[in-house]
Design a protein around this motif. Structure first.
Motif, mmCIF file in Angstrom:
data_model
loop_
_atom_site.group_PDB
_atom_site.id
_atom_site.type_symbol
_atom_site.label_atom_id
_atom_site.label_comp_id
_atom_site.label_asym_id
_atom_site.label_seq_id
_atom_site.Cartn_x
_atom_site.Cartn_y
_atom_site.Cartn_z
ATOM 1 N N SER A 170 1.450 -18.110 -14.512
ATOM 2 C CA SER A 170 1.228 -16.798 -13.958
ATOM 3 C C SER A 170 0.021 -16.397 -13.367
ATOM 4 O O SER A 170 0.060 -15.827 -12.256
ATOM 5 N N ASP A 184 8.383 -15.859 -11.176
ATOM 6 C CA ASP A 184 7.785 -16.403 -12.475
ATOM 7 C C ASP A 184 8.734 -16.220 -13.606
ATOM 8 O O ASP A 184 9.128 -15.285 -14.154
ATOM 9 N N GLU A 185 9.230 -17.513 -14.030
ATOM 10 C CA GLU A 185 10.192 -17.606 -15.194
ATOM 11 C C GLU A 185 11.453 -16.610 -14.837
ATOM 12 O O GLU A 185 11.861 -15.770 -15.701
ATOM 13 N N GLN A 195 6.512 -12.113 -14.213
ATOM 14 C CA GLN A 195 7.001 -12.678 -15.614
ATOM 15 C C GLN A 195 7.767 -11.454 -16.430
ATOM 16 O O GLN A 195 8.885 -11.506 -16.727
#
Ligand SMILES: Nc1ncnc2c1ncn2[C@@H]1O[C@H](COP(=O)(O)OP(=O)(O)O)[C@@H](O)[C@H]1O
Ligand SMILES: [Mg+2]
Length: 237
Positions: free
Chosen positions: A45, A163-164, A86
């Motif tokens: 991140s 992010d994810e 995220q």
């Protein structure tokens, strides 16, 4: 114009002294799709936040589309780089879902009709077309994540930094996101623990651990190197 990412010898230390990135060099070519994997706390991140200038290198340099990430280039860089955080709570700040998704295009000074068209399309792309009038704050985490992705898709960025993206999604939403990403010809950097998605979607994989790049190569090669995966807390899908 090449919409590429060039990171040279990037190191980053948080204000509390924690060294989160160490001497990262990473080049991503036009329309290349790259997976970024590694254990919790690896620095994924932190690395991504450098790509649109939310964090600035302690040492080294980050360039996007040939421009260094500096204050004077920030407007252009943020139009090019669509970053999905995220945590979707960091992305959604309007009360109404539609206004969150329309926010980017609205501030690109596009005509009202175009703003509307892009926002409707972006919501449809993440399967949230019926959520336009819902209150962002009240949604489930997976719903919020899909809206957060839509807020970036509506800007049609040249580079997608996710992010994810599948972490909170149910299987159907995950599948439709994978299909969407597959169809998009776009430069992409995607941090994830979803190794099946990595195998399916990304020709190239970068492993980050302890703030350092410990592997960077063809995904099939990396996923077949079991000692490497094990050494960095990863599993073959
Ligand atoms: N604001 C912060 N201040 C100090 N340390 C931080 C901060 N944010 C993250 N870190 C630390 O930096 C490291 C990398 O974090 P992060 O980039 O979130 O890793 P990842 O996304 O790979 O899980 C972790 O050890 C984390 O605890
Ligand atoms: Mg992270």
């Amino acid at each position: 114009m090449h919409h590429t990412v060039e990171i040279e010898n990037l190191s980053f230390q948080y204000p509390d002294g924690h060294q989160a990135l160490r001497n990262i060099s990473l080049h991503i070519g036009p329309d290349e799709k790259v997976a970024l994997v590694g254990p919790n706390g690896a620095g994924k991140s932190t690395l991504m936040l450098h790509l649109n200038g939310l964090l600035r290198p302690s040492e080294g340099e980050v360039c996007v589309g040939g421009l260094p990430v500096t204050d004077e280039n920030l407007g252009q860089i943020r139009a090019w780089v669509g970053l999905v955080f995220q945590n979707p709570d960091d992305q959604l700040f309007n009360p109404r879902v539609f206004d969150d998704v329309a926010f980017g295009p609205l501030h690109m000074n596009l005509p009202e009709e175009e703003v509307r068209r892009r926002s409707v399309e972006a919501l449809a792309a993440v399967g949230m077309e019926n959520y336009a009038d819902r209150i962002s704050h009240h949604l489930s985490i997976g719903e919020k994540k899909r809206i957060a992705i839509a807020t970036v898709l509506s800007m049609d960025p040249k580079i997608l930094v996710l992010d994810e993206p599948t972490a909170m999604l149910d299987p159907r939403s995950r599948r439709s996101l994978i299909n969407l990403l597959r169809e998009m010809e776009r430069t992409m950097l995607v941090a994830t623990h979803d190794m099946r998605m990595v195998e399916e979607l990304f020709p190239r994989t970068v492993i980050l651990d302890g703030g350092q790049i410990v592997a960077d190569g063809p995904t099939h090669q990396i996923l077949n190197d079991e000692p490497l995966l094990e050494a960095h807390g990863l599993e073959k899908p």
